[in-house]
Design a protein around this motif. Structure first.
Motif, PDB file in Angstrom:
ATOM      1  N   LYS A 135      22.587  64.212  73.732  1.00 52.08           N
ATOM      2  CA  LYS A 135      23.843  64.943  73.863  1.00 52.08           C
ATOM      3  C   LYS A 135      24.429  65.162  72.466  1.00 52.08           C
ATOM      4  CE  LYS A 135      24.782  62.584  78.242  1.00 52.08           C
ATOM      5  NZ  LYS A 135      25.708  61.657  78.959  1.00 52.08           N
ATOM      6  N   VAL A 136      24.742  66.414  72.179  1.00 56.31           N
ATOM      7  CA  VAL A 136      25.386  66.790  70.922  1.00 56.31           C
ATOM      8  C   VAL A 136      26.722  67.422  71.259  1.00 56.31           C
ATOM      9  CG1 VAL A 136      25.251  68.229  68.862  1.00 56.31           C
ATOM     10  CG2 VAL A 136      23.179  67.154  69.766  1.00 56.31           C
ATOM     11  N   GLU A 137      27.798  66.908  70.672  1.00 56.10           N
ATOM     12  CA  GLU A 137      29.136  67.463  70.918  1.00 56.10           C
ATOM     13  C   GLU A 137      29.812  67.741  69.581  1.00 56.10           C
ATOM     14  OE1 GLU A 137      33.142  65.844  73.030  1.00 56.10           O
ATOM     15  OE2 GLU A 137      31.347  65.955  74.299  1.00 56.10           O
ATOM     16  N   TYR A 138      30.249  68.983  69.429  1.00 58.19           N
ATOM     17  CA  TYR A 138      30.839  69.446  68.177  1.00 58.19           C
ATOM     18  C   TYR A 138      32.164  70.118  68.485  1.00 58.19           C
ATOM     19  CZ  TYR A 138      31.087  71.941  63.662  1.00 58.19           C
ATOM     20  OH  TYR A 138      31.472  72.430  62.427  1.00 58.19           O
ATOM     21  N   SER A 139      33.248  69.637  67.849  1.00 62.19           N
ATOM     22  CA  SER A 139      34.593  70.128  68.135  1.00 62.19           C
ATOM     23  C   SER A 139      35.279  70.540  66.839  1.00 62.19           C
ATOM     24  CB  SER A 139      35.411  69.044  68.840  1.00 62.19           C
ATOM     25  OG  SER A 139      36.728  69.496  69.106  1.00 62.19           O
ATOM     26  N   VAL A 140      35.939  71.713  66.897  1.00 64.19           N
ATOM     27  CA  VAL A 140      36.697  72.229  65.749  1.00 64.19           C
ATOM     28  C   VAL A 140      38.116  72.515  66.226  1.00 64.19           C
ATOM     29  CG1 VAL A 140      36.867  74.014  63.987  1.00 64.19           C
ATOM     30  CG2 VAL A 140      34.610  73.259  64.775  1.00 64.19           C
ATOM     31  N   GLN A 141      39.105  71.902  65.559  1.00 60.76           N
ATOM     32  CA  GLN A 141      40.504  72.095  65.932  1.00 60.76           C
ATOM     33  C   GLN A 141      41.307  72.482  64.696  1.00 60.76           C
ATOM     34  OE1 GLN A 141      42.402  68.838  67.916  1.00 60.76           O
ATOM     35  NE2 GLN A 141      44.331  69.935  68.202  1.00 60.76           N
ATOM     36  N   PRO A 142      41.734  73.748  64.605  1.00 62.13           N
ATOM     37  CA  PRO A 142      42.555  74.173  63.469  1.00 62.13           C
ATOM     38  C   PRO A 142      43.928  73.509  63.513  1.00 62.13           C
ATOM     39  CG  PRO A 142      41.560  76.050  64.591  1.00 62.13           C
ATOM     40  CD  PRO A 142      41.369  74.870  65.478  1.00 62.13           C
ATOM     41  N   SER A 143      44.566  73.472  62.361  1.00 58.91           N
ATOM     42  CA  SER A 143      45.900  72.865  62.287  1.00 58.91           C
ATOM     43  C   SER A 143      46.993  73.855  62.655  1.00 58.91           C
ATOM     44  CB  SER A 143      46.154  72.329  60.868  1.00 58.91           C
ATOM     45  OG  SER A 143      45.182  71.359  60.523  1.00 58.91           O
ATOM     46  N   LEU A 144      46.798  75.130  62.342  1.00 54.21           N
ATOM     47  CA  LEU A 144      47.837  76.123  62.575  1.00 54.21           C
ATOM     48  C   LEU A 144      47.654  76.783  63.935  1.00 54.21           C
ATOM     49  CD1 LEU A 144      47.938  77.838  59.061  1.00 54.21           C
ATOM     50  CD2 LEU A 144      49.466  76.059  59.967  1.00 54.21           C
ATOM     51  N   PRO A 145      48.714  76.932  64.711  1.00 54.61           N
ATOM     52  CA  PRO A 145      48.614  77.646  66.002  1.00 54.61           C
ATOM     53  C   PRO A 145      48.205  79.098  65.783  1.00 54.61           C
ATOM     54  CG  PRO A 145      50.671  76.409  65.838  1.00 54.61           C
ATOM     55  CD  PRO A 145      50.068  76.401  64.475  1.00 54.61           C
ATOM     56  N   GLY A 146      47.537  79.630  66.778  1.00 58.98           N
ATOM     57  CA  GLY A 146      47.110  81.019  66.706  1.00 58.98           C
ATOM     58  C   GLY A 146      45.738  81.200  66.095  1.00 58.98           C
ATOM     59  N   THR A 147      45.180  80.156  65.510  1.00 60.55           N
ATOM     60  CA  THR A 147      43.842  80.236  64.931  1.00 60.55           C
ATOM     61  C   THR A 147      42.827  79.768  65.965  1.00 60.55           C
ATOM     62  OG1 THR A 147      44.770  79.745  62.740  1.00 60.55           O
ATOM     63  CG2 THR A 147      42.387  79.516  63.010  1.00 60.55           C
TER      64      THR A 147
END
Length: 290
Positions: free
Chosen positions: A254-266
């Motif tokens: 299982k590979v899980e990759y998550s990207v969460q920007p800091s600024l809303p709307g991105t």
């Protein structure tokens, strides 16, 4: 003379009787032995030889999760380090943190976290070696297949089957339109744009590539991908999480990759996030098949 012959006869008869009894006993013993042997042979034929147990799965152990195919080049592309980190902090971040495991031959995993003022990225890799406790009914590979199908069902993705082409439904023919009166061609709009209704010079536009959750081909024995985007909020940015699950023989990865920007709307790119996760998954497949 006659009396003497009778005496001899009375002496001989008991001996003959004893001999006859012994012979009959021997014949009876032989018959019992033969009957017992015949019964055993019949039972062996009726039961047949027991089925040989299936061979163990291809993999008897698991690789080190923090180093299995996860080289520094891939990690730096998936987890860019912030400029504020020192060299020691970067080395520590890329080294990863191994998951706690009570059986390193059955379950292992590793996690990485990269934080910067612009975004937070998370990566995890997990390995599970599936073992069948009764290989007379199911091999290790068969058991791993069952575990994979359960994960696929939990992801609410259809199990791949034989492709069938739908039968086209005939449509009624429309009445012939009247022949239009010839007219002068419409002038092109400024800038060279063709008039409305005219075909574009490049032909019909290509269909967009499907990047949602789906079953994957060419990745291990079986594989699927999930792509989820968190709901948008007034103050919270949307995080995209891509999860790839694949099976190779009796090991599930299982590979899980998550990207969460800091600024809303991105919104993180689906194509980029999936591409990086798939590259890592492919490297893990190659590592396991070495």
């Amino acid at each position: 003379m006659q009396r003497k012959a009778v005496r001899r006869g009375s002496r001989i008869l008991p001996g003959i009787a004893v001999f006859t009894a012994l012979a009959a006993g021997a014949l009876g013993l032989t018959g019992c032995t033969g009957g017992s042997s015949g019964g055993g042979t019949s039972d062996a034929k009726a039961g047949g030889n027991p089925a040989a147990p299936a061979q163990p799965g291809k993999y008897r152990s698991l690789p080190a999760p923090c180093k299995a195919g996860v080289d520094s080049k891939k990690l730096k592309a998936m987890l860019p380090a912030g400029d504020s980190l020192t060299a020691e902090q970067r080395d520590q971040m890329y080294a990863g943190v191994a998951d706690a495991s009570y059986d390193g031959d059955r379950h292992v995993g590793c996690r990485w976290t990269a934080q910067s003022p612009e975004e937070t990225r998370l990566l995890s890799v997990g390995f599970e070696r599936v073992v069948s406790y009764d290989r007379t009914t199911a091999s290790d590979d068969d058991k791993a297949k069952q575990v994979y199908v359960r994960l696929l069902t939990d992801a609410r993705l259809p199990f791949p089957g034989p492709a069938t082409s739908p039968t086209p439904t005939p449509t009624p023919s429309a009445p012939a339109a009247p022949t239009p009166t010839p007219s002068a061609p419409a002038a092109a709009t400024p800038g060279g744009t063709p008039p409305a209704g005219a075909p574009s010079p490049g032909g019909s536009p290509s269909a967009p590539v499907e990047l949602g959750s789906r079953v994957l081909d060419g990745l291990g024995s079986d594989a699927f991908i999930e792509d989820k985007l968190s709901p948008a909020g007034a103050t919270a940015a949307q995080a995209r999480t891509v999860r790839i699950v694949f099976r190779t023989s009796n090991v599930i990865v299982k590979v899980e990759y998550s990207v969460q920007p800091s600024l809303p709307g991105t919104v993180p790119s689906s194509a980029e996030t999936q591409d990086r996760a798939r590259q890592l998954a492919q490297a893990l497949v190659e590592r396991l098949t070495e």
